[in-house]
Write a protein that holds these residues in place. Sequence first.
Motif, short mmCIF file in Angstrom:
data_model
loop_
_atom_site.label_atom_id
_atom_site.label_comp_id
_atom_site.label_asym_id
_atom_site.label_seq_id
_atom_site.Cartn_x
_atom_site.Cartn_y
_atom_site.Cartn_z
N ASP A 158 0.84 -1.19 0.00
CA ASP A 158 0.00 0.00 0.00
C ASP A 158 0.88 1.24 0.00
N ILE A 159 0.82 2.04 -1.09
CA ILE A 159 1.67 3.23 -1.17
C ILE A 159 0.82 4.50 -1.20
N SER A 160 -0.40 4.42 -0.63
CA SER A 160 -1.26 5.60 -0.69
C SER A 160 -0.69 6.77 0.13
N ALA A 161 0.24 6.47 1.06
CA ALA A 161 0.84 7.56 1.84
C ALA A 161 2.17 8.01 1.27
N VAL A 162 2.57 7.43 0.13
CA VAL A 162 3.90 7.74 -0.41
C VAL A 162 3.81 8.89 -1.40
N ASP A 163 4.60 9.95 -1.19
CA ASP A 163 4.47 11.06 -2.12
C ASP A 163 5.55 11.12 -3.18
N ILE A 164 6.56 10.27 -3.09
CA ILE A 164 7.46 10.13 -4.25
C ILE A 164 7.94 8.69 -4.43
N VAL A 165 7.99 8.28 -5.68
CA VAL A 165 8.55 6.97 -6.02
C VAL A 165 9.60 7.25 -7.09
N ASP A 166 10.87 7.04 -6.73
CA ASP A 166 11.90 7.24 -7.75
C ASP A 166 12.26 5.88 -8.34
N MET B 114 -1.47 4.13 -5.58
CA MET B 114 -0.51 5.11 -6.11
C MET B 114 -1.21 6.43 -6.41
N ARG B 115 -0.63 7.53 -5.95
CA ARG B 115 -1.23 8.85 -6.17
C ARG B 115 -1.03 9.29 -7.61
N PRO B 116 -1.97 10.10 -8.12
CA PRO B 116 -1.86 10.58 -9.52
C PRO B 116 -0.53 11.24 -9.83
N ALA B 117 -0.07 12.14 -8.93
CA ALA B 117 1.17 12.86 -9.22
C ALA B 117 2.34 11.89 -9.31
N VAL B 118 2.32 10.87 -8.46
CA VAL B 118 3.39 9.87 -8.47
C VAL B 118 3.34 9.07 -9.77
N ALA B 119 2.12 8.70 -10.20
CA ALA B 119 1.97 7.91 -11.43
C ALA B 119 2.46 8.71 -12.64
N ASP C 17 -7.17 0.88 -4.67
CA ASP C 17 -7.04 0.95 -3.22
C ASP C 17 -6.87 -0.45 -2.62
N LEU C 18 -6.67 -0.46 -1.33
CA LEU C 18 -6.38 -1.69 -0.61
C LEU C 18 -7.47 -2.74 -0.83
N GLU C 19 -8.73 -2.29 -0.73
CA GLU C 19 -9.85 -3.21 -0.87
C GLU C 19 -9.81 -3.93 -2.22
N ARG C 20 -9.63 -3.14 -3.30
CA ARG C 20 -9.58 -3.73 -4.63
C ARG C 20 -8.36 -4.62 -4.81
#
Lengths: 129, 284, 138
Positions: free
Chosen positions: A48-56, A82-87, A105-108
Amino acid sequence: MERVPILKIGGILLVSIQVDLHDQSVLALQEDLAEKISATGAHGVVIDISAVDIVDSFIGRMFATIASLSRLFDADTVVVGMRPAVAITLVELGLTLDGVRTALDLERGMEILRGLGVGTGATFDARDA
Amino acid sequence: MTADAEPVHRLAGLLRANGDTLVRRWVDTAVEELRGRSTGQELERDFREFYTALTPVVEETARGGAADLGELKSLLEEYSRTRVKQGFTPSETAVSVFSLKRVVFELTESDDDPKLFREVLAFSSLLDGLGLFTFEIYARAREEIINEQSEQLLELTTPVVKIWEGVLAVPLVGTLDSARTQVVMEKLLEALIETGSDQAIIDITGVLAVDTQVAQHLLKTVVAARLMGAECVVSGIRPQIAQTIVALGIEFGDIVTKASLADALRHALRREGVDVVRQAGRTG
Amino acid sequence: MTTAGSAGPEELRIAADEDVVRVRQAVRNCAQRVRLSLVDQTKVVTAASELARNTLIHGGGGLARVEEVVDGRRRGVRASFHDEGPGIPDLTLALADGWSSGSGLGLGLSGSRRLVDVFELDTEPGGGTTVTVVKWTR
């Protein structure tokens, strides 16, 4: 160094990333997960990376590595939230995470694993049938 | 900063001594130039303020120092912005500044002191600079208005609508430029999260043309949506646009495309596990 | 282009893993101060993360400098990364997608270049490397 906790829910391992990861924590998480999958015989991994604001590229590569690792133990991996900005940034960076399943999301994410025949344990299968 | 200590600066002295008369004449001249579009009362307050700020600048310039134009410029900026909103042309705004020159020339023209002449010349070029500055402000203010409006237009022309539980649609209309496509796509991705939708239809039936950049943005959006766990279908690709895409050599890869929005919706519903069946006995 | 803003340039040493995280945070703070959009913030922070890691891994550590810049009405974030490492022998190769001298995916330089508006690379074999990037408000 902070270690990311790994939770076990039925036959699924849940990794919820809540901190800004250093490279060492990323490597440690990969090791911990490999051990945990083999120890528990889990059949699915949800990150779950919903709290992550950057993925390099380093963190992105971790997802792919975890997915390949878990496949060796016959487990599926889903990256969720994954957040839109990160994607958008990952696409621009040139990282498309081929071979990594994703869910909104987690459920899906959990649903996908169930749909793949990954149960949350025997109890679940019995009730669902 | 007083002119008395240095009596050589004649113009500064004259400006101070004849303040009231000059401002009144300046206002009259400006009113005349604007042919009654502004009343003297309206102008007098602004002009007096400007004049008060101008005098020390003239003194400083005459002394050979580098005067601080900050206050004058901020007064002019406010004045010009109000004028833009009231619909005055940039020339009309600049004329209010230039007409002070005329008033000052009239006051000094009978004097043949060469020193004063040089000071008036310097004063004149100072006002020229300030007059041009109002042009700059005018252009800037207009640009801001245009930007604001185009942003509002963008909001209006690019709705992201939920057409089924879990299915979003973005009907794109008109000419797509790179900036607009980018905004729409960001909005779509945000909406996926907000509405918990994992399918989206990007309908480009109303799009007149695409270029490489726009097509690239569309592709990137589909890939980004996939990273988030959502699937996008592109529908309504018109023949000319299909030709462009092929001619530009853009690979749509494994992206699902449908001829019409209806086809795309049917595809999405099937993926949601929804069957659309026409009821028996009803034809239409 | 001039540097501006209430906060002056921030200099950070890059000598360990956690320094990469600190650079990310410094760039994020600066990007928020100049009001970059969320997507642009994410892009410039990601680019900084890649470049800081390069400085650490390929340059043997170095210095990052993060600051606000102004150009007319635009504001932006500038981040530069300097090391005294071996330099990059073949630039064209280093900037190509998929090329990597280390353990990465080879997206560090080429990828981060796509995430920013200005990308300047100054390197000499044996003479260290400086990479400067700028992201402007839209």
